[in-house]
Every structure is written in C-alpha cells, then in structure tokens.
Design a protein around this motif. Structure first.
Motif: not given
Length: 263
Positions: A1-27
């Motif tokens: 699970x991502x961590x939240x510190x001072x209102x910022x949600x830091x992502x796990x490596x798994x979540x970053x890879x999911x964002x990369x998939x979104x980014x590839x479709x966007x590209x």
C-alpha cells in the motif's frame, strides 16, 4: 500500500508500474492524435478519436467529467495556454496545438501533454516549442531524491527566461495517482532548495507552460480556456514521472509521437 506523509501519497513500485501502464496507453493515444492532426481537422474530431481509443482499451479519459469538464482532451491552439475546449474549430496551417490528455486505467491516472506544430509554423514559434520541450527534460533531470520542487521549477525557469520567454505562474504541475490532482504542487519557476522534498515513491506531473511574450494570462467566459494576455503563442509539454531508487523515471511516453513528429 502507498504511504501518505504530510498529505503526499507515496507510491509502491507496484503502483508505479500501474501508472506506467496508464502512461503507455496515454502515449499511444497521443501517437494516434499525432498521425491525425493536420490542417482542416476539427479539434472536436480529435477529442472523439481519443475518447473512442481510450474507451476501447478498457480505460477512462481522466479529464472527462472532471469538475464538469465535458471532453476527453484539453486542446489549446496558439495563444491558448491550457484547458482549451474541443470545438468545431478547424486547425489551420501554421497553428500550434497543445493536446493534454489523462488516462485512468486500473485505478491510476497518468497525465501528459504535447504541443504539435501544424504545417508551416513561424520560425520563432517553432523555436518556442523546441525550447519548451527541452525545458521539460531539464525539469525532469532536476527531479532527484533529496532535491525539492524548487529545483525543478528553477531548472525550467532559468532555461526559458534566458531565451527571452516567460513562465506562467498561476498554473503548475502536480502529484497524481488514484486522483488526477494530488499534492504537491510543482511550479515551473522557483528557487533551488525551496519547496517540497522529492522522495522515493513520489509521482508527479511536470508540465512547463511557456509563453513567447509576457507571463500574464486570462480566462475565457467558458470558465476553462486560459489565454495569454498579449495573445502571443504559448507552448505546453508534460510528462508523469516517479522517483525510483533516487532517480526520475518517466512513466508517460513521447515514443509514439516521435514516430511522426521529430523536433
């Protein structure tokens, strides 16, 4: 699970890879736009193309319905900085057209923009595109763990102002993930060593908005469209990046655009 510190949600490596998939479709969506954009095409037809392609690939256009925005793309022509609304306007030879797109896939957003030259663009306007795109990559290069958002903004600002351009102040980059806009804000101006610390797992959109003339802007009566006050051209380029092992990784891509546009 991502961590939240001072209102910022830091992502796990798994979540970053999911964002990369979104980014590839966007590209790939931007690649389709880049093959289609030309003189005589309406901006609304580009929006329809993007909506159908994103939907056919099991995703949702992030912008559609966001705060009531009715379209899938923000399409900003010439003196429009950002948030231009698709319409029956027919793109003309010599126009520059910023296409800003968001994709929501597997619960995570990616966000990216590219400004396309159409036909015979004025030399000084073409140079604005080249330099604004270069400033994006300088901003990304500054996104190292231990640096701050001010280092990103400073890298962009110093480069473009040295060339006589101006940086829009009121509109900034941002964090993103499960929400399209998250903390922190990422200005395209600032001082080194100031602002939010860049740490492992941070995902942000860096998006220089650079004007050929003065930095002042205004909003049209539609409540969305932002223009330069002096009506001179503005350029906009954007990538979603993550801090991984202390370094910036680009999660969106211009790969499919580069097959069509090389500058």
């Amino acid at each position: 699970m991502s961590q939240e510190k001072q209102g910022i949600k830091y992502k796990t490596l798994e979540e970053i890879e999911l964002i990369r998939l979104s980014g590839d479709l966007l590209g790939r969506t931007q690649g389709l736009v880049s093959k289609t954009i030309k003189s005589g095409i309406t901006t609304k037809s580009l929006d329809k193309l993007a909506y159908e392609y994103i939907s056919d690939n099991g995703a949702h256009p992030s912008f559609k319905g966001y705060n009531g925005f009715p379209y899938s793309l923000c399409i900003s022509v010439n003196d429009v900085v950002v948030h231009g609304m698709p319409s029956d306007y027919e793109i003309k030879d010599g126009d520059i057209v910023s296409v800003d797109c968001g994709v929501l896939l597997n619960g995570f957003h990616a966000d990216s923009a590219y400004t396309y030259p159409v036909g015979n663009v004025k030399k000084e306007t073409m140079q604005l595109l080249i330099d604004t795109k270069a400033s994006l990559f300088l901003g990304i290069e500054a996104a190292q763990a231990g640096n701050r958002t001010g280092d990103i903004g400073s890298a962009v600002q110093q480069f473009v102002e040295a060339k006589g351009y101006s940086v829009v102040r009121e509109l900034v980059g941002h964090g993103l993930g499960r929400s399209l806009h998250e903390s922190p804000e990422v200005p395209n101006y600032g001082k080194k060593g100031k602002g939010t610390m860049l740490s492992e797992g941070l995902v942000i959109a860096i998006e220089p908005m650079v004007n050929l003339g003065k930095k002042q802007i205004f909003q049209d009566r539609d409540g969305w469209t932002i223009r330069t006050a002096d009506r001179k051209p503005s350029a906009h380029f954007e990538h979603t990046i993550a801090i991984v092992e202390g370094k910036p990784q680009i999660l969106t891509t211009f790969q499919y655009i580069d097959e069509v546009f090389q500058f």
